[in-house]
Design a protein around this motif. Structure first.
Motif, short mmCIF file in Angstrom:
data_model
loop_
_atom_site.label_atom_id
_atom_site.label_comp_id
_atom_site.label_asym_id
_atom_site.label_seq_id
_atom_site.Cartn_x
_atom_site.Cartn_y
_atom_site.Cartn_z
N ALA A 18 47.52 5.40 -5.76
CA ALA A 18 48.17 4.11 -5.50
C ALA A 18 48.02 3.14 -6.66
CB ALA A 18 47.61 3.49 -4.22
N LEU A 19 46.89 3.19 -7.36
CA LEU A 19 46.59 2.17 -8.38
C LEU A 19 46.51 2.71 -9.80
CD1 LEU A 19 43.81 0.35 -6.35
CD2 LEU A 19 46.13 -0.46 -6.78
N GLY A 20 46.56 4.02 -9.96
CA GLY A 20 46.33 4.65 -11.25
C GLY A 20 47.18 4.15 -12.40
N GLY A 21 48.40 3.75 -12.17
CA GLY A 21 49.26 3.28 -13.24
C GLY A 21 49.12 1.80 -13.55
N PHE A 25 43.57 -1.84 -13.19
CA PHE A 25 42.73 -0.93 -12.42
C PHE A 25 41.94 -0.03 -13.35
CE2 PHE A 25 42.43 3.38 -10.53
CZ PHE A 25 41.64 3.11 -9.44
N GLU A 26 40.65 0.15 -13.04
CA GLU A 26 39.81 1.02 -13.85
C GLU A 26 38.76 1.70 -12.98
OE1 GLU A 26 36.70 0.65 -17.62
OE2 GLU A 26 37.97 -1.04 -17.09
N GLN A 27 38.54 2.99 -13.21
CA GLN A 27 37.46 3.68 -12.54
C GLN A 27 36.20 3.48 -13.36
OE1 GLN A 27 38.09 7.80 -11.59
NE2 GLN A 27 36.04 8.02 -10.71
N TYR A 33 35.47 1.52 -8.39
CA TYR A 33 36.58 1.07 -9.22
C TYR A 33 36.51 -0.45 -9.36
CZ TYR A 33 38.16 5.55 -7.37
OH TYR A 33 38.23 6.87 -7.01
N ILE A 34 37.31 -0.96 -10.31
CA ILE A 34 37.41 -2.39 -10.50
C ILE A 34 38.89 -2.74 -10.73
CG2 ILE A 34 37.00 -2.29 -12.98
CD1 ILE A 34 35.45 -4.93 -12.72
N VAL A 35 39.29 -3.89 -10.19
CA VAL A 35 40.62 -4.43 -10.43
C VAL A 35 40.43 -5.85 -10.94
CG1 VAL A 35 42.82 -5.10 -9.40
CG2 VAL A 35 41.65 -3.01 -8.62
N ARG A 36 41.05 -6.14 -12.08
CA ARG A 36 40.94 -7.47 -12.69
C ARG A 36 42.19 -8.27 -12.38
NH1 ARG A 36 39.36 -3.80 -16.57
NH2 ARG A 36 37.18 -3.94 -17.16
N GLN A 37 41.99 -9.55 -12.08
CA GLN A 37 43.10 -10.46 -11.85
C GLN A 37 42.68 -11.81 -12.38
OE1 GLN A 37 46.21 -10.03 -10.40
NE2 GLN A 37 46.67 -12.16 -10.81
N SER A 39 40.70 -14.50 -13.83
CA SER A 39 39.26 -14.61 -14.10
C SER A 39 38.42 -13.87 -13.06
CB SER A 39 38.86 -16.09 -14.13
OG SER A 39 39.16 -16.70 -12.89
N ALA A 40 39.08 -13.19 -12.12
CA ALA A 40 38.35 -12.53 -11.03
C ALA A 40 38.33 -11.01 -11.19
CB ALA A 40 38.99 -12.90 -9.69
N PHE A 41 37.31 -10.41 -10.60
CA PHE A 41 37.14 -8.97 -10.57
C PHE A 41 36.89 -8.56 -9.12
CE2 PHE A 41 35.85 -10.51 -14.63
CZ PHE A 41 36.20 -9.54 -15.55
N VAL A 42 37.67 -7.60 -8.63
CA VAL A 42 37.45 -7.06 -7.29
C VAL A 42 36.97 -5.63 -7.45
CG1 VAL A 42 38.50 -6.44 -5.08
CG2 VAL A 42 39.18 -8.56 -6.23
N TYR A 43 35.81 -5.36 -6.88
CA TYR A 43 35.24 -4.02 -6.92
C TYR A 43 35.68 -3.26 -5.68
CZ TYR A 43 32.26 -6.23 -10.35
OH TYR A 43 31.81 -6.91 -11.44
N ILE A 44 35.98 -1.98 -5.87
CA ILE A 44 36.35 -1.09 -4.76
C ILE A 44 35.32 0.03 -4.75
CG2 ILE A 44 38.12 0.38 -3.76
CD1 ILE A 44 40.16 -1.12 -5.56
N HIS A 45 34.60 0.12 -3.66
CA HIS A 45 33.55 1.13 -3.53
C HIS A 45 33.87 1.99 -2.32
CE1 HIS A 45 28.92 1.93 -3.63
NE2 HIS A 45 29.62 2.96 -4.00
N VAL A 46 33.97 3.29 -2.52
CA VAL A 46 34.25 4.23 -1.43
C VAL A 46 32.94 4.81 -0.97
CG1 VAL A 46 35.49 6.30 -0.73
CG2 VAL A 46 36.52 4.73 -2.41
#
Length: 166
Positions: A18-21, A25-27, A33-37, A39-46
């Protein structure tokens, strides 16, 4: 192999598909994973969960070293009541305001729900990190990372072994 391990694998594959392109988005490491927007960073932890499921935990550290006041706490609680996804929290140990949300992963993870929740969270994180710092002090995640990088650069660029300039 436990069913929850398989659910983690399936969940990671769906997130990456869903986010690879997306350049934001970065693993970072397996299952993280991390998504930058802005000045913010959202971490995704499975994370593995009970039986055949996994959890998708979104977390954004909005501001650290914040002076939590009753007014700020009430403001964040009022905003929590209106959010579609996520909720603000406060980690006392680091005086840190966070935004977090959890989805059920595994075979039931829905791409649209994943993307909609993430879009809301990155937008909210990027908007409110600035407001919180302006109102209650502290530093945004971007500021903390910048400070950390500058310290590393200063240490690496410090002259050593007789190469000091007078």
């Amino acid at each position: 192999m436990k069913a929850s391990d398989q659910a983690v694998r399936v969940t990671c594959a769906r997130i990456e598909e869903a986010l690879g392109g997306n350049p934001a988005f970065e693993q970072i490491e397996p299952h993280f994973y991390i998504v930058r927007q802005g000045s913010a960073f959202v971490y995704i932890h499975v994370l593995p969960s009970e039986s055949d499921h996994a959890l998708v935990r979104f977390t954004a550290q909005l501001a650290s070293e914040v002076q939590m006041t009753p007014d700020l706490a009430l403001k964040l609680l009022r905003i929590n009541a209106r959010l579609r996804f996520g909720a603000f929290g406060f980690v006392r140990k680091h005086s840190c305001v966070t935004l977090s949300h959890t989805l059920l992963g595994g075979a039931t993870l829905d791409r649209d729900e994943l993307l909609l929740a993430l879009r809301d969270l990155v937008r909210i994180a990027d908007e409110y990190d600035d407001e919180i710092v302006e109102e209650a002090g502290g530093k945004r995640m971007q500021d903390l990372l910048h400070d950390s990088v500058m310290r590393v650069l200063a240490d690496e660029l410090r002259p050593t072994d007789g190469w000091e300039r007078d």
